[in-house]
Write an enzyme that holds these catalytic residues in place. Structure first.
Site, PDB file in Angstrom:
ATOM      1  N   ASN A 131       0.855  -1.187   0.000  1.00 57.44           N
ATOM      2  CA  ASN A 131       0.000   0.000   0.000  1.00 57.44           C
ATOM      3  C   ASN A 131       0.896   1.243   0.000  1.00 57.44           C
ATOM      4  O   ASN A 131       1.675   1.453   0.932  1.00 57.44           O
ATOM      5  CB  ASN A 131      -0.893  -0.048   1.249  1.00 57.44           C
TER       6      ASN A 131
ATOM      7  N   ASP B 118      -0.181   4.486  -0.323  1.00 56.98           N
ATOM      8  CA  ASP B 118      -0.917   5.734  -0.054  1.00 56.98           C
ATOM      9  C   ASP B 118      -0.062   6.762   0.687  1.00 56.98           C
ATOM     10  O   ASP B 118      -0.183   7.965   0.473  1.00 56.98           O
ATOM     11  CB  ASP B 118      -2.164   5.451   0.793  1.00 56.98           C
TER      12      ASP B 118
ATOM     13  N   ARG C 202       2.974  18.858   1.245  1.00 59.39           N
ATOM     14  CA  ARG C 202       3.658  20.019   0.690  1.00 59.39           C
ATOM     15  C   ARG C 202       2.989  20.560  -0.576  1.00 59.39           C
ATOM     16  O   ARG C 202       2.988  21.758  -0.823  1.00 59.39           O
ATOM     17  CB  ARG C 202       5.102  19.617   0.381  1.00 59.39           C
TER      18      ARG C 202
ATOM     19  N   HIS D 239      -4.959  11.734  -0.016  1.00 58.49           N
ATOM     20  CA  HIS D 239      -3.618  11.303  -0.448  1.00 58.49           C
ATOM     21  C   HIS D 239      -3.607  11.020  -1.946  1.00 58.49           C
ATOM     22  O   HIS D 239      -3.256  11.894  -2.724  1.00 58.49           O
ATOM     23  CB  HIS D 239      -3.026  10.183   0.425  1.00 58.49           C
TER      24      HIS D 239
ATOM     25  N   THR E 219      -7.183   6.790   9.421  1.00 60.04           N
ATOM     26  CA  THR E 219      -7.041   5.711   8.445  1.00 60.04           C
ATOM     27  C   THR E 219      -8.301   4.858   8.570  1.00 60.04           C
ATOM     28  O   THR E 219      -9.162   5.146   9.404  1.00 60.04           O
ATOM     29  CB  THR E 219      -5.757   4.896   8.715  1.00 60.04           C
TER      30      THR E 219
ATOM     31  N   HIS F 105      -3.748  -4.262   7.769  1.00 59.05           N
ATOM     32  CA  HIS F 105      -3.868  -3.120   8.670  1.00 59.05           C
ATOM     33  C   HIS F 105      -2.994  -3.309   9.902  1.00 59.05           C
ATOM     34  O   HIS F 105      -3.203  -4.239  10.681  1.00 59.05           O
ATOM     35  CB  HIS F 105      -5.312  -2.853   9.109  1.00 59.05           C
ATOM     36  N   GLY F 106      -2.019  -2.435  10.037  1.00 62.92           N
ATOM     37  CA  GLY F 106      -1.171  -2.437  11.222  1.00 62.92           C
ATOM     38  C   GLY F 106      -0.149  -3.562  11.272  1.00 62.92           C
ATOM     39  O   GLY F 106       0.499  -3.765  12.301  1.00 62.92           O
TER      40      GLY F 106
ATOM     41  N   GLY G  73       1.197  -1.287   4.381  1.00 63.92           N
ATOM     42  CA  GLY G  73       1.621   0.031   3.919  1.00 63.92           C
ATOM     43  C   GLY G  73       2.523   0.760   4.892  1.00 63.92           C
ATOM     44  O   GLY G  73       3.719   0.963   4.655  1.00 63.92           O
ATOM     45  N   HIS G  74       1.950   1.137   6.035  1.00 64.57           N
ATOM     46  CA  HIS G  74       2.637   2.074   6.926  1.00 64.57           C
ATOM     47  C   HIS G  74       4.035   1.603   7.343  1.00 64.57           C
ATOM     48  O   HIS G  74       5.004   2.360   7.267  1.00 64.57           O
ATOM     49  CB  HIS G  74       1.772   2.334   8.164  1.00 64.57           C
TER      50      HIS G  74
HETATM   51  N1  PXP Z   1      -5.831  -2.784   4.081  1.00 63.70           N
HETATM   52  C1  PXP Z   1      -6.756  -1.803   4.128  1.00 63.70           C
HETATM   53  C2  PXP Z   1      -8.132  -2.122   3.705  1.00 63.70           C
HETATM   54  C3  PXP Z   1      -6.412  -0.501   4.554  1.00 63.70           C
HETATM   55  O1  PXP Z   1      -7.344   0.462   4.611  1.00 63.70           O
HETATM   56  C4  PXP Z   1      -5.078  -0.234   4.904  1.00 63.70           C
HETATM   57  C5  PXP Z   1      -4.672   1.151   5.310  1.00 63.70           C
HETATM   58  O2  PXP Z   1      -4.820   2.020   4.255  1.00 63.70           O
HETATM   59  C6  PXP Z   1      -4.151  -1.280   4.813  1.00 63.70           C
HETATM   60  C7  PXP Z   1      -4.557  -2.555   4.423  1.00 63.70           C
HETATM   61  C8  PXP Z   1      -2.703  -1.087   5.151  1.00 63.70           C
HETATM   62  O3  PXP Z   1      -2.583  -0.782   6.509  1.00 63.70           O
HETATM   63  P1  PXP Z   1      -1.199  -0.304   7.074  1.00 63.70           P
HETATM   64  O4  PXP Z   1      -0.884   0.989   6.376  1.00 63.70           O
HETATM   65  O5  PXP Z   1      -1.457  -0.137   8.536  1.00 63.70           O
HETATM   66  O6  PXP Z   1      -0.192  -1.359   6.751  1.00 63.70           O
END
Ligand code: PXP
Length: 251
Positions: free
Chosen positions: A8, A10, A19, A58, A108, A198-199, A220-221
């Protein structure tokens, strides 16, 4: 099948918007989500995940269209269940769409989609997307009624929300793993592909190996955070390497 990694990106756009929100496509607007997508490809990403939110905080429409046109990776388009996003998804033609709840106040995506409570709306979106050849995933909390509703909706996949697991205090983590494992078993039994996200980070990921039938993780994060130290390509490579340790017996 190996466990696949959807990266991810984003947050690359989040940084650019901090910016250049007024001119995100200007030649000097950086960092570039397109370059990030190519770096993720070089690191071994199996797919890319991008979320164009209703408020465009984003990723912008132009980012999604450019990545779609220029990056040879399957695209997972995360989207709210709105007429605007349905129309955009049909134009974009990603391989996958992941339906998520969206509110303006959240930082988020905070909870899973209430498929059971919004069944007709969800079913209609799933049907439109899948009729157009886009495989749909529903981002749900690991609760059995949501799994059951997801299976009835005709979606091919679920993405189990791992946020509660990732945020749990040590003493509650086992309970969250048990919830995820039960949801994964039920989804698999109903014929759904089981994804999760997520996370997830470099240290908690192996605790998820107690969850069976995982096909794909969307992360992602933590990858973008590590990229600040070693670059995105290496950060993706490191995650991919960890994911290769998902036990064969669990697949
Ligand atoms: N899956 C979904 C559906 C999400 O909304 C997100 C966050 O945008 C992610 C995965 C990735 O989560 P993270 O950025 O915490 O890894």
């Amino acid at each position: 099948m190996p466990l696949l990694l959807g990266v991810n990106i984003d947050h690359i756009a989040t940084l650019r918007q901090a910016r250049y929100a007024r001119c995100p496509q200007a030649p000097n607007a950086e960092p570039s989500p397109l370059v990030a997508a190519l770096d993720a490809l070089a690191g071994g990403a199996d797919s890319l995940t991008i979320h164009v939110r209703g408020d465009r905080r984003h990723m912008q429409d132009a980012d999604a269209l450019r990545i779609r046109a220029e990056v040879p990776l399957p695209l997972n388009f995360e989207m709210g269940v709105t007429a605007e996003m349905l129309a955009f998804a049909l134009l974009l033609q990603p391989e996958f769409a992941c339906l998520v709840p969206e509110t303006r106040e959240e930082i988020t995506t905070e909870g899973g989609l209430d498929v059971a409570g919004n069944f007709a709306l969800t079913h209609n979106a799933v049907t439109q997307l899948q009729d157009a050849g886009i495989r749909v995933s529903l981002f749900i909390d690991p609760d059995l009624p949501q799994v059951e509703a997801a299976a009835r909706s005709g979606a091919r996949m679920v993405e189990l929300h791992t946020g509660a697991f990732a945020n749990a205090a040590d003493e509650d983590r086992e309970l969250e793993i048990t919830r995820l494992a039960a949801a994964a078993r039920a989804a698999h039994a109903a014929g759904l592909q089981v994804n999760a996200g997520h996370g997830i980070n470099y240290s908690n990921i192996t605790q998820l190996w107690a969850v069976p039938y995982l096909a794909e993780l969307n992360i992602g994060h933590s990858i973008v955070a590590r990229a600040l130290r070693c670059g995105l390509t290496q950060a993706v490579r490191d995650m991919r390497q960890l994911m290769a340790t998902y036990p064969t017996a669990a697949r």
